[in-house]
Write a protein that holds these residues in place. Structure first.
Motif, PDB file in Angstrom:
ATOM      1  N   ALA A 106       0.848  -1.189   0.000  1.00  0.00           N
ATOM      2  CA  ALA A 106       0.000   0.000   0.000  1.00  0.00           C
ATOM      3  C   ALA A 106       0.881   1.236   0.000  1.00  0.00           C
ATOM      4  O   ALA A 106       2.086   1.160   0.270  1.00  0.00           O
ATOM      5  N   ASP A 107       0.272   2.385  -0.307  1.00  0.00           N
ATOM      6  CA  ASP A 107       1.031   3.628  -0.361  1.00  0.00           C
ATOM      7  C   ASP A 107       1.710   3.896   0.984  1.00  0.00           C
ATOM      8  O   ASP A 107       1.039   3.990   2.014  1.00  0.00           O
ATOM      9  N   GLY A 108       3.031   4.016   0.954  1.00  0.00           N
ATOM     10  CA  GLY A 108       3.768   4.247   2.192  1.00  0.00           C
ATOM     11  C   GLY A 108       4.952   5.181   2.017  1.00  0.00           C
ATOM     12  O   GLY A 108       5.824   5.236   2.875  1.00  0.00           O
ATOM     13  N   ASP A 109       4.992   5.911   0.902  1.00  0.00           N
ATOM     14  CA  ASP A 109       6.110   6.814   0.638  1.00  0.00           C
ATOM     15  C   ASP A 109       5.561   8.207   0.368  1.00  0.00           C
ATOM     16  O   ASP A 109       4.813   8.414  -0.594  1.00  0.00           O
ATOM     17  N   ALA A 110       5.887   9.161   1.248  1.00  0.00           N
ATOM     18  CA  ALA A 110       5.446  10.560   1.105  1.00  0.00           C
ATOM     19  C   ALA A 110       3.918  10.662   1.064  1.00  0.00           C
ATOM     20  O   ALA A 110       3.341  11.238   0.145  1.00  0.00           O
ATOM     21  N   VAL A 111       3.278  10.100   2.080  1.00  0.00           N
ATOM     22  CA  VAL A 111       1.816  10.143   2.185  1.00  0.00           C
ATOM     23  C   VAL A 111       1.410  11.331   3.058  1.00  0.00           C
ATOM     24  O   VAL A 111       1.862  11.464   4.197  1.00  0.00           O
ATOM     25  N   SER A 130       3.693   2.594   8.746  1.00  0.00           N
ATOM     26  CA  SER A 130       2.567   3.211   9.451  1.00  0.00           C
ATOM     27  C   SER A 130       1.554   3.784   8.472  1.00  0.00           C
ATOM     28  O   SER A 130       0.334   3.609   8.626  1.00  0.00           O
ATOM     29  N   ALA A 131       2.042   4.460   7.425  1.00  0.00           N
ATOM     30  CA  ALA A 131       1.134   5.016   6.420  1.00  0.00           C
ATOM     31  C   ALA A 131       0.466   3.913   5.625  1.00  0.00           C
ATOM     32  O   ALA A 131      -0.744   3.963   5.345  1.00  0.00           O
ATOM     33  N   ALA A 132       1.216   2.886   5.247  1.00  0.00           N
ATOM     34  CA  ALA A 132       0.643   1.784   4.480  1.00  0.00           C
ATOM     35  C   ALA A 132      -0.400   1.020   5.296  1.00  0.00           C
ATOM     36  O   ALA A 132      -1.437   0.603   4.769  1.00  0.00           O
ATOM     37  N   THR A 133      -0.138   0.832   6.579  1.00  0.00           N
ATOM     38  CA  THR A 133      -1.076   0.117   7.443  1.00  0.00           C
ATOM     39  C   THR A 133      -2.397   0.870   7.554  1.00  0.00           C
ATOM     40  O   THR A 133      -3.475   0.258   7.573  1.00  0.00           O
ATOM     41  N   ALA A 134      -2.336   2.192   7.620  1.00  0.00           N
ATOM     42  CA  ALA A 134      -3.558   2.984   7.689  1.00  0.00           C
ATOM     43  C   ALA A 134      -4.411   2.779   6.437  1.00  0.00           C
ATOM     44  O   ALA A 134      -5.642   2.698   6.507  1.00  0.00           O
ATOM     45  N   LEU A 139      -9.363   0.214   4.179  1.00  0.00           N
ATOM     46  CA  LEU A 139     -10.086  -0.676   3.272  1.00  0.00           C
ATOM     47  C   LEU A 139     -10.860  -1.740   4.042  1.00  0.00           C
ATOM     48  O   LEU A 139     -12.009  -2.049   3.716  1.00  0.00           O
ATOM     49  N   ALA A 140     -10.225  -2.306   5.063  1.00  0.00           N
ATOM     50  CA  ALA A 140     -10.916  -3.303   5.877  1.00  0.00           C
ATOM     51  C   ALA A 140     -12.152  -2.707   6.548  1.00  0.00           C
ATOM     52  O   ALA A 140     -13.206  -3.352   6.640  1.00  0.00           O
ATOM     53  N   GLY A 174       3.429  -9.043  -3.451  1.00  0.00           N
ATOM     54  CA  GLY A 174       2.269  -9.902  -3.214  1.00  0.00           C
ATOM     55  C   GLY A 174       1.307  -9.809  -4.381  1.00  0.00           C
ATOM     56  O   GLY A 174       1.703  -9.938  -5.539  1.00  0.00           O
ATOM     57  N   SER A 175       0.043  -9.544  -4.092  1.00  0.00           N
ATOM     58  CA  SER A 175      -0.949  -9.424  -5.159  1.00  0.00           C
ATOM     59  C   SER A 175      -0.930  -8.045  -5.803  1.00  0.00           C
ATOM     60  O   SER A 175      -1.615  -7.817  -6.801  1.00  0.00           O
ATOM     61  N   GLY A 176      -0.169  -7.097  -5.253  1.00  0.00           N
ATOM     62  CA  GLY A 176      -0.056  -5.784  -5.861  1.00  0.00           C
ATOM     63  C   GLY A 176      -0.382  -4.660  -4.902  1.00  0.00           C
ATOM     64  O   GLY A 176      -0.398  -4.837  -3.683  1.00  0.00           O
ATOM     65  N   ALA A 177      -0.662  -3.490  -5.476  1.00  0.00           N
ATOM     66  CA  ALA A 177      -0.966  -2.295  -4.680  1.00  0.00           C
ATOM     67  C   ALA A 177      -2.446  -2.254  -4.350  1.00  0.00           C
ATOM     68  O   ALA A 177      -3.304  -2.409  -5.229  1.00  0.00           O
ATOM     69  N   LEU A 178      -2.763  -2.026  -3.086  1.00  0.00           N
ATOM     70  CA  LEU A 178      -4.151  -1.998  -2.645  1.00  0.00           C
ATOM     71  C   LEU A 178      -4.911  -0.853  -3.311  1.00  0.00           C
ATOM     72  O   LEU A 178      -4.356   0.225  -3.540  1.00  0.00           O
ATOM     73  N   PRO A 179      -6.190  -1.063  -3.616  1.00  0.00           N
ATOM     74  CA  PRO A 179      -6.974  -0.026  -4.307  1.00  0.00           C
ATOM     75  C   PRO A 179      -7.377   1.094  -3.361  1.00  0.00           C
ATOM     76  O   PRO A 179      -7.127   1.047  -2.152  1.00  0.00           O
ATOM     77  N   GLN A 180      -8.024   2.111  -3.936  1.00  0.00           N
ATOM     78  CA  GLN A 180      -8.475   3.264  -3.167  1.00  0.00           C
ATOM     79  C   GLN A 180      -9.921   3.141  -2.711  1.00  0.00           C
ATOM     80  O   GLN A 180     -10.419   4.011  -2.000  1.00  0.00           O
ATOM     81  N   ARG A 181     -10.601   2.096  -3.125  1.00  0.00           N
ATOM     82  CA  ARG A 181     -12.005   1.926  -2.752  1.00  0.00           C
ATOM     83  C   ARG A 181     -12.268   0.477  -2.356  1.00  0.00           C
ATOM     84  O   ARG A 181     -11.452  -0.406  -2.602  1.00  0.00           O
TER      85      ARG A 181
END
Length: 301
Positions: A106-111, A130-134, A139-140, A174-181
């Motif tokens: 997930a996005d974790g660079d300069a968020v 921390s940013a990627a986990t958020a 999404l969950a 893994g399966s790729g970058a998590l979506p935004q929705r």
């Protein structure tokens, strides 16, 4: 310093502290240069700021020395989104491990994100897990906001909804970058608690019904079970994509599942044996009513 663009050398105090000092002195903008090799960081500065690596920074300093009194005009530039990539500092999975990791990225660079009121700042730029986990937790929460589902099902829906990142192996993404929705797929790979306990007691996670597959020479076959979590019957079909040195066969290639019904499919890899580079790809399940479920596969020898 009033109305000046100030060139500051990194070090001594924090990067953001430097731009705040420029702002307090009336400066209009700052160029931050690295004195030696190091990362170029995105920060939420007090004035417009450009951060340069050491080589470019030295060129700028020499140019400024030869052109004193040069007038600078600040302008707005419309930026275009950069292609997504796996960060170089992001840890990759172990090809000799019992399961494929990571599940997704997930996005974790300069968020850009909000800061607590006690910090004295309203916004900040974050880099790291921390940013990627958020992002993943958000999404969950969207999934749980629609339906009360077991944690393993939520995890499956979130990770298999990711989009592959070009140029990165499955051990990096893994399966790729998590979506935004929120994901729209109706297939999930559930892992009951008793299955986790049994696998941990046996120290064998290979046949655990995870949303990824790691195949090795001694175990070129894996089985997974998918479940229709929607409220209607639906046809699902699967294809294997992306593999370069191995032939990956999936059986069955299509299933019809009633609501809550499950089906087990087998993944078999055939190809060169012996030491070699990683071969990887994905299994893509398509639902007749929409939705895509991506299951990453890594083949290590």
């Amino acid at each position: 310093m009033a109305d000046r663009v100030v060139v500051c050398v990194r070090g001594g105090i924090g990067r953001i502290d430097k731009s705040e000092a420029v702002a307090r002195a009336g400066g209009r903008a700052m160029v931050l240069v690295n004195p030696r090799r190091g990362a170029v960081s995105a920060d939420f500065h007090a004035v417009p700021t450009v951060h340069l690596a050491a080589r470019e920074g030295r060129r700028l300093v020499r140019w400024v020395a030869r052109h004193p009194g040069t007038r600078i005009r600040l302008g707005r530039v419309d930026a275009s989104p950069a292609p997504r990539r796996a960060a170089g500092w992001s840890a990759s999975g172990d090809p000799r491990g019992p399961v494929l990791k990571p599940d997704a990225i997930a996005d974790g660079d300069a968020v850009l994100g909000a800061l607590p009121g006690t910090s004295g700042r309203s916004w900040g730029v974050f880099t790291g897990s921390s940013a990627a986990t958020a992002h993943a937790a958000g999404l969950a929460a969207l999934v749980l906001g629609e339906r009360d589902l077991p944690a393993a099902v939520v995890r499956s829906l979130v990770t298999t909804s990711a989009q592959p990142v070009r140029g990165a192996s499955v051990l990096e993404q893994g399966s790729g970058a998590l979506p935004q929705r929120a994901p729209t797929a109706h297939l999930a790979l559930d892992v009951p608690l008793r299955a986790w306990r049994r696998a941990l007691r046996r120290h064998d996670l290979v046949d655990l019904n995870t949303s990824s597959v790691l195949l090795q020479a001694r175990r070129p076959v894996a089985r997974r079970t998918v479940t229709n979590i929607s409220g209607r019957a639906e046809y699902f079909s699967v294809t294997a994509r992306g593999f370069t040195t191995h032939r990956v066969r999936v059986q069955p290639l299509a299933v019809r599942l009633a609501p809550g019904q499950s089906a087990t499919f087998t993944v078999t890899a055939t190809g060169p044996s012996g030491p070699g580079r990683l071969d990887d790809g994905e299994l893509v399940w398509l639902g007749a009513r929409g939705g895509v479920t991506r299951v990453p596969v890594a083949i290590t020898r």
